[in-house]
Write an enzyme that holds these catalytic residues in place. Structure first.
Site, PDB file in Angstrom:
ATOM      1  N   LYS A 459       0.535  -0.975   0.066  1.00  0.00           N
ATOM      2  CA  LYS A 459       0.265   0.430   0.003  1.00  0.00           C
ATOM      3  C   LYS A 459       1.139   1.477   0.123  1.00  0.00           C
ATOM      4  O   LYS A 459       1.970   1.266   0.392  1.00  0.00           O
ATOM      5  CB  LYS A 459      -1.108   0.117   1.462  1.00  0.00           C
ATOM      6  CG  LYS A 459      -1.721  -1.256   1.147  1.00  0.00           C
ATOM      7  CD  LYS A 459      -2.998  -1.077   2.301  1.00  0.00           C
ATOM      8  CE  LYS A 459      -3.541  -2.776   1.861  1.00  0.00           C
ATOM      9  NZ  LYS A 459      -4.452  -2.401   3.365  1.00  0.00           N
ATOM     10  N   PHE A 506     -16.932   2.387   5.644  1.00  0.00           N
ATOM     11  CA  PHE A 506     -15.315   2.967   6.334  1.00  0.00           C
ATOM     12  C   PHE A 506     -15.358   2.417   4.535  1.00  0.00           C
ATOM     13  O   PHE A 506     -13.852   2.896   4.321  1.00  0.00           O
ATOM     14  CB  PHE A 506     -14.540   1.073   7.063  1.00  0.00           C
ATOM     15  CG  PHE A 506     -14.686   0.244   6.169  1.00  0.00           C
ATOM     16  CD1 PHE A 506     -13.804  -0.091   5.463  1.00  0.00           C
ATOM     17  CD2 PHE A 506     -15.476  -0.165   6.831  1.00  0.00           C
ATOM     18  CE1 PHE A 506     -13.587  -1.587   4.686  1.00  0.00           C
ATOM     19  CE2 PHE A 506     -15.599  -2.236   6.513  1.00  0.00           C
ATOM     20  CZ  PHE A 506     -14.814  -2.707   5.247  1.00  0.00           C
ATOM     21  N   ARG A 534      -1.951 -14.775   2.193  1.00  0.00           N
ATOM     22  CA  ARG A 534      -2.394 -14.434   3.782  1.00  0.00           C
ATOM     23  C   ARG A 534      -1.856 -15.130   4.892  1.00  0.00           C
ATOM     24  O   ARG A 534      -2.135 -14.250   5.829  1.00  0.00           O
ATOM     25  CB  ARG A 534      -4.016 -15.162   3.701  1.00  0.00           C
ATOM     26  CG  ARG A 534      -4.328 -14.562   2.384  1.00  0.00           C
ATOM     27  CD  ARG A 534      -5.684 -15.504   2.138  1.00  0.00           C
ATOM     28  NE  ARG A 534      -6.906 -14.515   3.554  1.00  0.00           N
ATOM     29  CZ  ARG A 534      -7.411 -12.971   2.800  1.00  0.00           C
ATOM     30  NH1 ARG A 534      -7.235 -12.598   2.334  1.00  0.00           N
ATOM     31  NH2 ARG A 534      -7.665 -12.624   4.246  1.00  0.00           N
ATOM     32  N   ARG A 554       1.875  -7.224   8.602  1.00  0.00           N
ATOM     33  CA  ARG A 554       1.052  -6.684   8.381  1.00  0.00           C
ATOM     34  C   ARG A 554       1.935  -6.280  10.243  1.00  0.00           C
ATOM     35  O   ARG A 554       1.275  -4.735  10.689  1.00  0.00           O
ATOM     36  CB  ARG A 554      -0.383  -7.107   8.350  1.00  0.00           C
ATOM     37  CG  ARG A 554      -0.979  -6.557   7.385  1.00  0.00           C
ATOM     38  CD  ARG A 554      -2.250  -7.347   7.460  1.00  0.00           C
ATOM     39  NE  ARG A 554      -3.018  -7.205   6.055  1.00  0.00           N
ATOM     40  CZ  ARG A 554      -4.312  -8.123   5.352  1.00  0.00           C
ATOM     41  NH1 ARG A 554      -4.670  -8.949   6.439  1.00  0.00           N
ATOM     42  NH2 ARG A 554      -4.520  -7.549   4.444  1.00  0.00           N
ATOM     43  N   ASN A 564      -2.998  -1.166   6.711  1.00  0.00           N
ATOM     44  CA  ASN A 564      -2.055  -2.826   7.111  1.00  0.00           C
ATOM     45  C   ASN A 564      -1.285  -3.057   6.181  1.00  0.00           C
ATOM     46  O   ASN A 564      -0.654  -4.169   6.218  1.00  0.00           O
ATOM     47  CB  ASN A 564      -3.415  -3.559   7.899  1.00  0.00           C
ATOM     48  CG  ASN A 564      -4.105  -3.779   6.177  1.00  0.00           C
ATOM     49  OD1 ASN A 564      -3.915  -3.462   5.612  1.00  0.00           O
ATOM     50  ND2 ASN A 564      -5.077  -4.641   6.270  1.00  0.00           N
ATOM     51  N   HIS A 567      -2.056  -5.656   0.764  1.00  0.00           N
ATOM     52  CA  HIS A 567      -3.493  -6.992   0.797  1.00  0.00           C
ATOM     53  C   HIS A 567      -3.168  -8.446   0.026  1.00  0.00           C
ATOM     54  O   HIS A 567      -2.201  -7.843  -1.016  1.00  0.00           O
ATOM     55  CB  HIS A 567      -4.001  -6.167  -0.631  1.00  0.00           C
ATOM     56  CG  HIS A 567      -5.464  -6.339  -0.958  1.00  0.00           C
ATOM     57  ND1 HIS A 567      -6.551  -6.821   0.064  1.00  0.00           N
ATOM     58  CD2 HIS A 567      -5.945  -6.897  -2.620  1.00  0.00           C
ATOM     59  CE1 HIS A 567      -7.391  -7.094  -1.195  1.00  0.00           C
ATOM     60  NE2 HIS A 567      -7.178  -7.617  -2.145  1.00  0.00           N
TER      61      HIS A 567
END
Length: 591
Positions: A459, A506, A534, A554, A564, A567
């Site tokens: 991110k 959100f 994941r 994370r 976080n 993704h």
């Protein structure tokens, strides 16, 4: 000429190719290697000593003598132009000592000492010592400041597959074209270039009118950097051209006119441009940048392949290993301990119940045995453990550890084989399996550990330094980054990725977080990629991740639930849809 050498050297095996060298390293016990150059031949003065040692020690199973021609063996290239006799000592595939010069007393003492030691080890009187491996290449420059690639710059070319070709999945086709034309891909590296790196490595293009466009393209995503050599059938021709060009260049003087120097320029150009011309004929040159100028090739090698010589000297191999049902149930940890102690790295493992078809394929060698009808039901009766093992000469080494296919074939020489150690009373089979050939190994690995891909995003809030750390962790976790690009995600892009939460309160804040700067979009490939990614990411909330999975990405780099750090797709279907959307897959195949 070769026949004459074989006639003169009766007790020594002749090694003159890299594949023969690799095969020689599989010898059990001690191998004494006389390294020689083609123009001066092996050291004849030492042959009486070798014959004496062979006769007196009488240990043909653990004492071998070899002559190796440095000129044609990549591992021995650093000895190519040295005329002083050199003797290497290989103990069970590891070069543990070398003696320079025809020092018969020293060689004699070393051989007798190592053979006596090997006898005691085989008799169980001595634990095997851990010898350090002797380096075979002098990789330092004269000033001692790093690898010396002056010669390699003459040997290799560089092909850079551009980001647009990588993201449209043309890389496998381009590599296939190169290999089918007789070129050899010696090494490859994936890299997302910075602006400074593009300006440095492609400085010759800086004055071209479309350089800014090129700069933007090369920094937009992942490039593949390939180290290319010509095939064996072309090497002699190219070396002849280079040699002749060098001679004529030395004979040239400043007073020579341009027409007199033209033949030399044409020969050099033929060597430099042959790869580029081939890419143009195949209509793939627009997807690649090539580099053949030795100094520029050296720059690429120095930066991206600093250990190229060592990489070529080490033959890492993957193989499939399988623990059959009874062994898995009763002695799994014992086998895994042996695998670890023998220097294997377990890349992947999974328990599975074999289908009847899979069992028959793995037990094909037992088809004519009386117990075959009992064997297939046994193989499918419960879980087996499949593993992917990696080691230098891994496939052959694992086969040697396994021993014969049947307990009935165990002899006094293979009592320490895994077949003998883990025999059971039910069936006289080897309770472990290993692939027979490299291509078989790759097919079996692909079958039992099929590769899948997942979408991964770093991110915008993640710093450049943190991004590099995450990329390193991704590679160390066994993922292959097959596509990558940097982009600012639009609201439409975010809607595609987070379609399940677009109605949540959100969501507007989530879109804002993504649009505030560039994200790094990647396709990660690995067996069970979605789940593995994941697990590496950790829980969505960084605070929860710090408690439940403190080593996760994370936990280490997340700030809040929205920021976080990373993704990933939730399942294989979502991954496929998002990858196809973000890396538009509508470009035509290469002809």
């Amino acid at each position: 000429m070769a026949g004459k050498k074989r006639g003169e050297i009766q007790l020594q095996t002749v090694i003159n190719t890299q594949s023969q060298w690799d095969e020689m390293l599989l010898n059990k016990g001690l191998t004494v290697i006389d390294v020689y150059q083609a123009w001066c031949g092996p050291c004849k003065a030492m042959q009486p000593l070798f014959r004496k040692l062979k006769n007196e020690l009488n240990e043909d199973d653990i004492l071998h003598f070899v002559v190796a021609e440095a000129d044609n063996i990549v591992t021995l290239q650093s000895f190519k132009e040295k005329c002083e006799p050199l003797f290497l000592f290989s103990l069970n595939g590891k070069i543990i000592a070398k003696v320079q010069g025809a020092n018969a007393p020293l060689v004699n003492r070393k051989v007798i000492s190592l053979i006596n030691e090997e006898r005691k080890i085989l008799d169980g009187e001595l634990a095997r010592p851990q010898y350090s491996e002797v380096p075979l290449s002098d990789t330092l420059r004269k000033d001692g400041r790093g690898p010396n690639y002056e010669n390699l710059g003459e040997i290799y070319s560089i092909v850079v597959i551009k980001p647009d070709a990588v993201n449209s999945r043309k890389t496998p086709q381009i590599k296939k074209k190169l290999i089918s034309a007789g070129y050899v891909i010696e090494a490859e590296e994936k890299k997302m270039f910075t602006e400074e790196e593009v300006k440095n490595f492609f400085s010759q293009m800086a004055e071209e009118p479309d350089f800014e466009e090129f700069l933007s393209l090369m920094t937009s995503g992942l490039s593949y950097i390939l180290v290319i050599s010509v095939g064996a059938e072309d090497k002699d021709f190219l070396e002849e051209i280079t040699s002749q060009a060098t001679i004529e260049a030395k004979e040239s003087s400043d007073s020579q006119n341009e027409s007199e120097a033209q033949p030399i320029a044409e020969m050099i150009k033929q060597k430099r441009d042959s790869l580029q011309e081939y890419l143009e004929r195949q209509h793939i040159s627009q997807f690649c940048e090539t580099e053949n100028i030795p100094g520029n090739v050296t720059k690429f090698l120095d930066t991206f392949f600093p250990n190229l010589r060592e990489m070529q000297a080490i033959k890492l191999q993957r193989t499939l290993a399988l623990l059959k049902p009874d062994l898995l149930h009763e002695r799994k940890n014992d086998v895994l301990t042996i695998i670890n102690n023998e220097g294997f790295k377990i890349l992947m493992q999974r328990e599975l119940v074999l289908s009847e078809e899979e069992a028959k394929a793995l037990c094909e060698e037992y088809e004519n045995e009386d117990y075959y009808e009992k064997l297939i039901p046994y193989m499918t009766s419960g879980p087996s453990l499949a593993l992917v093992l990696l080691r230098e000469n891994g496939l052959e080494y694992w086969k040697q550890l396994l021993g014969p296919k049947s307990v009935d074939d165990v002899s006094e020489y293979v009592l320490e084989s895994l077949c003998a150690q883990f025999a059971t009373e039910e069936l006289p089979i080897n309770q472990l399996y290993g692939s027979n050939f490299p291509d078989t190994a790759e097919r079996e690995i692909e079958h039992f550990f099929p590769l899948t891909s997942t979408l991964a995003i770093i991110k915008p809030h993640v710093s450049h330094e943190q991004r590099e750390e995450i990329l390193k962790l991704i590679k160390e976790s066994g993922f292959d980054i097959t596509m990558m690009k940097q982009m600012i995600l639009s609201k439409e892009d975010t809607d595609e990725i987070y379609f399940t939460v677009t109605e949540k309160d959100f969501y507007a804040d989530l879109v804002k977080a993504f649009t505030e700067g560039p994200s790094l979009i990647m396709v990660l490939t690995k067996w069970n990629a979605v789940l593995e990614w994941r697990l590496l990411m950790g829980p969505v909330d960084p605070e929860e991740a710090k408690l439940l999975s403190p080593d996760s990405l994370r936990a280490r780099y997340g700030i809040s639930i929205l920021k976080n750090a990373v993704h990933g797709s939730s399942n294989d279907f979502d991954a496929t849809v998002c990858i196809d959307k973000l890396f538009e897959m509508d470009s035509p195949e290469i002809a």
